[in-house]
Design an enzyme around this catalytic site. Structure first.
Site: not given
Ligand code: 8IG
Length: 276
Positions: A97-98, A197, A216, A239
């Site tokens: 759960t986020h 972001e 998380s 990424n």
């Molecule tokens: I997968 O670039 C993933 N989760 N905050 N930023 C944030 N959460 C992420 C990212 C990201 N890539």
């Protein structure tokens, strides 16, 4: 978003009593009396379950007290009990759960508190995340060495003062590096999300010492430490963070990078868990 039918949303309820109830549900549904290790599988890490050992039982998380329905496809929504070749019982949590779901931090850390109540003394937290360091490449797993919690929230209630020195166990990070000496490590920065972001926020994260950006793990790690567990954290860099990579971030791309890396990182995770 309080739900009157959800036990954790009753402010007068004791979250630890609800976790104890969830642990007894797990005992009953799996037939396993005690788990030694718990692992939360984040995006990209799902295939590890098959490699950790022999599955004793798979149960839908919704049958366990206090667990919420999965918010997202690709977030599996099951709990699995697995026995490793060396005979350790591992609780695999595929139901995270986020914080961005907006159900409050009690629900976010319920799986961790439940894992502790099943007897687990080691908590392995994994996630998919963005990389701030230009030298990292999508598909690369990194160890979490520490975190910066930018949610402005805490799973601790009242005057509960918990030491977070060595929150992400140096001993367990060393052990992970005996399996893969090339593993790099960095500071995980938890943002609230669910938006990614801005480039300016990524630069802020970098300047305050963040190497990884995600949504998380930090709150879960705090709850795990409160419960007395030893913590190991892994991020899959799916990424490069916004502005570090020049093309826009897409969820599809993130899922794709996770899928490509899955066989490699799943085998790494299974080998590390086998060595715990
Ligand atoms: I997968 O670039 C993933 N989760 N905050 N930023 C944030 N959460 C992420 C990212 C990201 N890539």
């Amino acid at each position: 978003m309080a739900d009157l039918n959800h036990p954790l949303d009753d402010p007068s309820a004791d979250p630890f009593a609800i976790a104890a109830e969830a642990a007894s549900d797990i005992r009953r549904l799996t037939g396993v009396d005690r788990h030694d290790i718990a692992v939360t599988l984040g995006s990209g890490w799902g295939k590890a379950a098959e490699l950790i050992g022999e599955t004793v039982a798979t149960i839908p998380a919704t049958e366990v007290t206090g667990f919420s329905k999965p918010a997202l496809e690709g977030h599996v929504g099951t709990l699995r009990s697995i026995v490793t070749p060396s005979g350790k019982n591992v609780l695999v949590i595929g139901a995270r759960t986020h914080y961005y779901e907006g159900h409050g931090v009690r629900r976010v850390v319920h799986s961790v508190r439940t894992a502790a109540a099943t007897g687990a003394s080691t908590m392995v937290l994994t996630n998919g995340a963005g990389g701030v360091r230009e030298t990292w490449t999508p598909g690369q797993p990194v160890l979490i060495s520490d975190h910066i919690n930018l949610t402005a929230d805490s799973p601790l209630e009242g005057a509960t003062f918990i030491d977070l020195t060595d929150l992400y166990s140096a001993r367990l990070r060393d052990l992970a590096r005996t399996i893969d000496p090339s593993l790099d490590e960095g500071v995980y920065t938890q943002f609230r999300g669910p938006h990614y972001e801005t480039p300016a926020e990524v630069q802020m994260a970098k300047r305050i010492g963040g190497d990884i950006v995600g949504m998380s793990t930090a709150l879960e790690a705090i709850a795990a430490r409160e419960a007395g567990m030893e913590i190991l954290g892994f991020s899959l860099i799916t990424n490069l963070a916004a502005g570090i990579q020049t093309t826009p971030l897409s969820h599809a791309e993130v899922i794709e990078a996770g899928q490509a890396a899955e066989p490699v990182i799943s085998s790494l995770l299974a080998r590390v868990i086998g060595a715990l």
